[in-house]
Design an enzyme around this catalytic site. Structure first.
Site, mmCIF file in Angstrom:
data_model
loop_
_atom_site.group_PDB
_atom_site.id
_atom_site.type_symbol
_atom_site.label_atom_id
_atom_site.label_comp_id
_atom_site.label_asym_id
_atom_site.label_seq_id
_atom_site.Cartn_x
_atom_site.Cartn_y
_atom_site.Cartn_z
ATOM 1 N N CYS A 84 0.839 -1.196 0.000
ATOM 2 C CA CYS A 84 0.000 0.000 0.000
ATOM 3 C C CYS A 84 0.875 1.247 0.000
ATOM 4 O O CYS A 84 1.837 1.333 0.780
ATOM 5 C CB CYS A 84 -0.912 -0.010 1.232
ATOM 6 S SG CYS A 84 -1.953 1.465 1.378
ATOM 7 N N CYS A 90 -0.970 5.575 7.307
ATOM 8 C CA CYS A 90 -2.285 5.067 7.699
ATOM 9 C C CYS A 90 -2.141 4.111 8.883
ATOM 10 O O CYS A 90 -1.217 3.289 8.924
ATOM 11 C CB CYS A 90 -2.916 4.353 6.507
ATOM 12 S SG CYS A 90 -4.425 3.452 6.891
ATOM 13 N N CYS A 93 -2.982 -0.651 8.967
ATOM 14 C CA CYS A 93 -2.079 -1.803 8.954
ATOM 15 C C CYS A 93 -0.786 -1.446 9.677
ATOM 16 O O CYS A 93 -0.348 -0.303 9.650
ATOM 17 C CB CYS A 93 -1.734 -2.211 7.522
ATOM 18 S SG CYS A 93 -3.139 -2.799 6.556
ATOM 19 N N CYS A 167 -7.632 0.908 -1.042
ATOM 20 C CA CYS A 167 -7.131 0.054 0.034
ATOM 21 C C CYS A 167 -7.062 -1.370 -0.498
ATOM 22 O O CYS A 167 -8.098 -1.947 -0.889
ATOM 23 C CB CYS A 167 -8.039 0.109 1.260
ATOM 24 S SG CYS A 167 -7.557 -1.058 2.563
ATOM 25 N N ASP A 376 -19.014 -15.741 21.583
ATOM 26 C CA ASP A 376 -18.190 -14.937 20.677
ATOM 27 C C ASP A 376 -18.389 -13.466 21.039
ATOM 28 O O ASP A 376 -19.113 -12.734 20.365
ATOM 29 C CB ASP A 376 -18.601 -15.208 19.226
ATOM 30 C CG ASP A 376 -17.738 -14.441 18.220
ATOM 31 O OD1 ASP A 376 -16.716 -13.846 18.619
ATOM 32 O OD2 ASP A 376 -18.095 -14.424 17.030
ATOM 33 N N CYS A 402 -11.677 -12.248 19.605
ATOM 34 C CA CYS A 402 -10.869 -11.339 18.789
ATOM 35 C C CYS A 402 -9.820 -10.623 19.635
ATOM 36 O O CYS A 402 -9.227 -9.649 19.178
ATOM 37 C CB CYS A 402 -11.770 -10.327 18.088
ATOM 38 S SG CYS A 402 -12.744 -9.297 19.217
#
Length: 446
Positions: A84, A90, A93, A167, A376, A402
């Protein structure tokens, strides 16, 4: 004469430390390289990798260490070319420069570290991954400045917006909409106004898009007309507008926004939660069904799906002739799931309950009716509900997480209550970022 009151003295800023040369030893939890200063203080440096020798300027405190800016690379470890053009600016990431093998090992280690902090030592399963260009939801930001619109993702640890034209992680339906969304925002945002734009692509072909725009100002007639024209021109299925603290208002709905789960079509509510990619969704479903094992293959079987969302696990399990109680704290999601189950003829096997599981968890006497429980939760984990699960006799528990840190905490509670941790599979649903997920399987020995 009374003297004027003096305000509190502002604390003096800490003196700027002198630059130092350090060697990066590892990539820390948030994706920054980590090293030790001469006095043992940890420093975190973005875009560095283990083996880099850098001269750094220590700066502000962060956790139990300091942020440092890189003044000079003296030696550079092997790295790959980022995919990218705004990588490093940014904040979306953090790890595009990390070689593939090192990246996969780091993701796996991130899950292991979350468990290790709770004294949990288990050999992890191989990392499961999703392809690039598979993200079907994204949250972007926009602000109208004197120089024009800035539209993109936030800079790391900042609310400054990095302007983007594309992106490489997004599915084509969202990638192709970035330029039209930018043009539309130019029409509706005035000077100084900001907005957050949540974009979601669903449907059989992944072409049906929802936009939810959140802004501090009310949507006026001109903006409504612009949004309606944009939806028609770009074939956007639904647009909603949300003011902070208020439920979103539907501005445009051109047709139903349908999600396909376990052979069942469900109408996605506004801002409804779904997994970030179709591939990741299928991967998690497979891991959960595999973890349930005999509960799935045996006749009958009652399963509780907690924090169920719109039925990622509940619908496939009900379609497989299991009896499922699906519980979620958001009424719109539970309602959409109940409607979909009824239309698909699953009403006798899938029931729903709207319940805030932090304030009103299922209690052991309720949980003991089930052969298995899936949970979850959001990143904060499920501590309150897990404490009740720990006092239950549920034979099988599947934890989907997560956040490795809160997963470790929740698993520790269950292990201390006698559950056996059989398997943990790390999952990379957010390629090129520091986020790591996992699916854990536990059983209570008979």
């Amino acid at each position: 004469m009374s003297r004027p009151r003096r305000g509190k003295k502002r604390p003096r800023p800490a003196p700027l430390r002198a630059p130092e040369v350090v060697t990066v030893t590892k990539v820390a939890q948030q994706g920054d390289g980590e090293a030790l200063l001469a006095d043992g203080v940890r420093v975190f440096m973005p875009l560095t990798l283990p083996g880099d020798v850098v001269r750094v300027q220590p700066g502000a405190k962060r956790g139990d260490g300091m942020v440092a800016s890189v003044l000079e690379f003296i030696e550079t470890a092997p790295r790959v070319e980022p995919i990218c053009p705004v990588f490093g600016q940014c904040g979306g990431c953090q790890l595009q420069h990390m070689p593939a093998d090192a990246y996969a090992a780091w993701k796996r280690d991130a899950v292991a570290a979350g468990l290790s902090r709770q004294g949990i030592d288990i050999e992890l399963e191989p990392l499961r991954t999703v392809p690039l260009a598979s993200r079907r939801r994204a949250s972007l930001a926009a602000v109208m400045t004197q120089a024009g619109l800035r539209f993109g993702f936030n800079e790391a640890h900042s609310d400054r917006i990095i302007d983007i034209s594309g992106c490489p992680l997004l599915v084509p339906a969202l990638q192709n909409l970035l330029a039209p969304v930018r043009a539309m925002l130019v029409d509706i945002l005035k000077g100084g106004e900001r907005a957050d734009i949540a974009m979601t692509a669903v449907g059989v072909s992944g072409q049906d898009v929802e936009l939810v725009i959140t802004s501090g100002h009310k949507v006026d007639l001109k903006a409504r007309e612009a949004l309606a024209g944009f939806a028609e021109a770009q074939d956007v299925v639904r647009i909603a507008w949300s003011e902070p603290g208020l439920p979103p208002e539907q501005i445009v709905q051109r047709r139903d926004l349908m999600l396909h789960l376990g052979g069942v079509d469900i109408q996605l509510p506004i801002n409804g939660f779904l997994q970030p990619s179709v591939d990741g969704e299928a991967l998690l479903q497979d891991l959960v069904i595999e973890g349930l094992g005999e509960v799935v293959t045996a006749k009958g079987g009652r399963i509780a799906d907690l924090y169920c969302g719109v039925g990622t696990f509940a619908l496939p399990l009900a379609a497989a002739r299991k009896h499922v109680l699906a519980v979620d704290g958001i009424a719109a999601q539970a309602g959409a799931l109940a409607t979909a189950a009824g239309r698909a003829g699953l009403g006798g096997r899938l029931s729903t309950d709207v319940r805030d599981l932090k304030m009103e968890p299922l209690m052991p006497n309720e949980l003991n009716e089930f052969d298995a429980v899936i949970f979850d939760p959001p990143r904060a984990g499920a501590k309150v509900q897990v404490e009740e699960l720990a006092n239950s006799t549920v034979p099988c528990i599947i934890a989907v997480s997560c956040n490795p840190a809160t997963l470790g905490r929740d698993l520790r509670i269950l292990i201390d209550a006698g559950y056996r941790l059989d398997k943990v599979t790390p999952v990379d649903q957010f390629p090129m970022t520091h986020h790591a997920e996992a699916v854990a399987v536990l059983h209570r020995p008979s």
